[in-house]
Design a protein around this motif. Structure first.
Motif, PDB file in Angstrom:
ATOM      1  N   THR A 266       0.820  -1.212   0.000  1.00  0.00           N
ATOM      2  CA  THR A 266       0.000   0.000   0.000  1.00  0.00           C
ATOM      3  C   THR A 266       0.851   1.258   0.000  1.00  0.00           C
ATOM      4  O   THR A 266       0.467   2.289  -0.576  1.00  0.00           O
ATOM      5  CB  THR A 266      -0.923   0.008   1.242  1.00  0.00           C
ATOM      6  OG1 THR A 266      -1.718  -1.173   1.220  1.00  0.00           O
ATOM      7  CG2 THR A 266      -1.834   1.213   1.244  1.00  0.00           C
ATOM      8  N   ASN A 267       2.026   1.181   0.623  1.00  0.00           N
ATOM      9  CA  ASN A 267       2.852   2.380   0.794  1.00  0.00           C
ATOM     10  C   ASN A 267       3.959   2.541  -0.243  1.00  0.00           C
ATOM     11  O   ASN A 267       4.770   3.469  -0.136  1.00  0.00           O
ATOM     12  CB  ASN A 267       3.460   2.384   2.205  1.00  0.00           C
ATOM     13  CG  ASN A 267       2.410   2.656   3.273  1.00  0.00           C
ATOM     14  OD1 ASN A 267       1.963   3.774   3.436  1.00  0.00           O
ATOM     15  ND2 ASN A 267       2.004   1.609   3.984  1.00  0.00           N
ATOM     16  N   VAL A 268       4.011   1.652  -1.225  1.00  0.00           N
ATOM     17  CA  VAL A 268       4.987   1.825  -2.301  1.00  0.00           C
ATOM     18  C   VAL A 268       4.460   2.904  -3.250  1.00  0.00           C
ATOM     19  O   VAL A 268       3.325   2.815  -3.726  1.00  0.00           O
ATOM     20  CB  VAL A 268       5.200   0.506  -3.076  1.00  0.00           C
ATOM     21  CG1 VAL A 268       6.078   0.755  -4.307  1.00  0.00           C
ATOM     22  CG2 VAL A 268       5.856  -0.537  -2.193  1.00  0.00           C
ATOM     23  N   PRO A 269       5.242   3.940  -3.539  1.00  0.00           N
ATOM     24  CA  PRO A 269       4.788   5.010  -4.441  1.00  0.00           C
ATOM     25  C   PRO A 269       4.398   4.451  -5.812  1.00  0.00           C
ATOM     26  O   PRO A 269       5.021   3.492  -6.292  1.00  0.00           O
ATOM     27  CB  PRO A 269       6.010   5.930  -4.557  1.00  0.00           C
ATOM     28  CG  PRO A 269       6.853   5.611  -3.360  1.00  0.00           C
ATOM     29  CD  PRO A 269       6.602   4.174  -3.043  1.00  0.00           C
ATOM     30  N   ALA A 270       3.398   5.018  -6.422  1.00  0.00           N
ATOM     31  CA  ALA A 270       2.891   4.516  -7.702  1.00  0.00           C
ATOM     32  C   ALA A 270       3.976   4.464  -8.770  1.00  0.00           C
ATOM     33  O   ALA A 270       4.035   3.521  -9.561  1.00  0.00           O
ATOM     34  CB  ALA A 270       1.732   5.401  -8.166  1.00  0.00           C
TER      35      ALA A 270
END
Length: 299
Positions: A266-270
């Motif tokens: 969820t917290n990995v940048p797009a």
């Protein structure tokens, strides 16, 4: 058939209860005015395999005899009977005792399926699978498991295919039927393995390999990787060598992934998701190759 036995001639059981008998339960039985239900005694050893509390209650009452049924069979089977009896009636076994009993049954009956052992021990089949993996250290003990219906089944088609490939290469004269019987896969699957070996291909097709990897992932998720790593850290062969310590550090770093995977994703940048996903697949492939090398003795 019921028999009457002298209390003084009976021996204590090889009990699945680590804490022994529950004194309060013994007193409740002893103070009851009801006749004690029959116990079960191993005929060969005269050990009580079901009814230790009832035997103690009879002694507390001052009774010299007790009604019993005699069990014919090996001591290992007597232990299995004791475990099953204590999960279906009387004072139930603790969760820890049921897990310990399952581990012992895995050792004495490794060919039994996880579901069959789970039924006896009164725990989930998934839990038995975790205990089995810890007990065997990840090594394949057997290529088949005996289910509750008594039929033998291969652990996986991938396992059967790899074993078939080994047999084809080591003994080319064996018939398809003989190899099928030895590996637990069908003659048609053996034929496909033979054709793949002749073409120089992997005996396990990609789709089967992907299914096996998915099953491994599900099993790991269902288990407790941190506990497995904790057990490995107790192994002197790993603790007291530099290579072993490096491996333990690596495994320790990966264990939290099972619990934290969704949060991390969820917290990995797009903008970085694609690269991270590609890297994760690469690492997964390396781990799978490492697992196969371990299973093949480091070859």
């Amino acid at each position: 058939m019921l028999v009457t036995l002298l209390v003084e001639e009976l021996l204590p059981a090889d009990s699945p209860r680590s804490a022994g008998e529950n004194e309060e339960h013994v007193r409740v039985l002893a103070e009851s005015e009801d006749e004690l239900p029959p116990i079960v005694v191993h005929r060969k050893t005269m050990k009580v395999i079901d009814g230790a509390h009832r035997l103690r209650a009879a002694e507390m009452r001052g009774e010299r005899t007790i009604r019993a049924r005699l069990f014919d069979g090996s001591e290992v089977d007597a232990f299995v009977f004791a475990v099953e009896a204590n999960t279906t009636h009387g004072l139930p076994l603790s969760r820890a005792d049921r897990a310990a009993a399952a581990a012992r049954i895995i050792g004495s009956h490794p060919e039994w399926s996880d579901r069959a052992i789970a039924r006896v021990a009164g725990i989930a089949a998934r839990t038995v699978g975790v205990i089995r993996r810890r007990a065997t250290g990840g090594h394949r003990q057997l290529r088949t498991r005996i289910g509750q219906d008594g039929r033998a089944r291969p652990l996986s088609t991938a396992d059967g295919r790899r074993l078939a490939a080994d047999l084809i290469e080591s003994d080319p004269g064996r018939s398809l039927r003989q190899i099928a019987a030895a590996t637990g896969i069908s003659a048609g699957t053996v034929r496909d393995v033979r054709d793949r070996v002749e073409r120089g291909e992997d005996p396990v097709p990609g789709r089967v390999r992907r299914g096996e990897e998915l099953a491994i992932g599900v099993a790991l998720t269902a288990g407790d990787p941190k506990s497995i790593v904790r057990d490995l850290k107790k192994d002197p062969a790993l603790r007291f060598s530099e290579t072993g310590r490096s491996l333990l550090r690596l495994l320790d770093a990966h264990a939290p992934m099972v619990e934290d995977r969704e949060g991390l994703a969820t917290n990995v940048p797009a903008h970085a998701a694609g690269m991270v996903a590609e890297l994760a697949r690469g690492y997964a492939g390396i781990w799978q190759k490492f697992a196969r090398e371990l299973e093949q003795g480091g070859k």
